[in-house]
Design a protein around this motif. Sequence first.
Motif: not given
Length: 443
Positions: A208-229
Amino acid sequence: MLSEFRQRLLEHEQETVLLETILKRCQEKGLLKGKSQQRTDSSHILAAIRILNRVELVGEAMRRVLDDIAQVAPEWLKPLVEPEWGQRYGRRVDTHRLSQAKRKELAQAIGVDGHFLFKAIYQAETPDEVKQLDSVEVLRCIWIQQYYVSGDKIYWREKDQYGTPSSQTMIASPDDLEARYGSKDSRTWTGYKVHLTETCDETAPRLITQVETTVATTPDASVLEDIQDDLIERNLTPESHWVDGGYPNVDVLLSSQEKGIDLIGPMRPDTSWQAKMEGGYDQSKFVIDWDNMVATCPEGETSIHWKEGKTATGRPNIHFAFSLPACSACSSRHLCTKANKIGRHISVHPRKAYEIQKAARVRQATEDFKELYKRRAGIEGTIAQAVHGKNMRYARYRGLLKTHLQHLGTAAAINLQRIATWLMGDLPKGTRISPFAALVSPL
């Protein structure tokens, strides 16, 4: 002591130190390489709170305030207490045995009580220690969301009157202000969402190289750029990145391409009635001459007008319009448009976005893509290991930051376990196939 230690980690932004140390050591030993194959998926997390309906929420918020004031300023509070408050707020508020009418009646009574208490709190002579209580501010926010004032009276918000807050903003519990009500497919929960990214190279342990925790209402698509960055910043840029259908959209595809990442995941299909109709003329059937800004329909008619605009969400688009006389005389009109007073109109993404979306949809229809996409399924096993083996489904702490800290610790534990098994020669195995599936697979 552990609670204080966790708080120090968060205050000094050192919550990732354990996972990062493990990954750096793996890089030094050649178990983790820069340009790797990686995959990402998410799962829901249940907050460490009691699930409340709206009436219980306002009742519990009121109870928290009264308990806190009773500790810091009991003499100030005692003259304000109404006779029925003892029974209403002396124990936890529970409405499961009340009828709908009784619940509404209770909600109104709690609103009046809170309104009366606020008037007293914000008087000049009120002790500062009362005004400065965190629970008072929480109560104020909840009252704004659940009640409205008309004249000098307070009223319970109904969905068809003055509206209720959206799930993205509505406080779900006075004990965890960041927990949110989420839903996905047929599943609903109150809490958070975690995204795990792992390597999936065949010649190295799956880490596991990256862990991102968000509130339940955050869409998956809006998180992916942050994960890649984040992966790029830590020299862990994936060469290929597998995701499920919740992540890819045009913006993510463009961003991944610019970063040199091959994003492998299905694009959402065209949901227009033309696309669902057999032989229908959806947008993909139109040929666009970008140099001359002209669109040609499947019957050979060209657009007469175009303009730049924006969608309801603010995304730029290009709008093409066709002639009403030409569309009215077309024998295939029933496949193209249902409008009687205007010709066919189509709205598409700007050129670069349009072309990358079209290419992605063509690609995902090929057999090569379907075979390649099978590798994504392995992340489901990692989610299962974290949920069932490490109890990640349930938040141990309250608040987004502490919940994220828990998830980082879980990821570190899984990595240590996988490194140990790898060094002992126990290599990752393929997906288990049941005896019956193996029996019928040749058929």
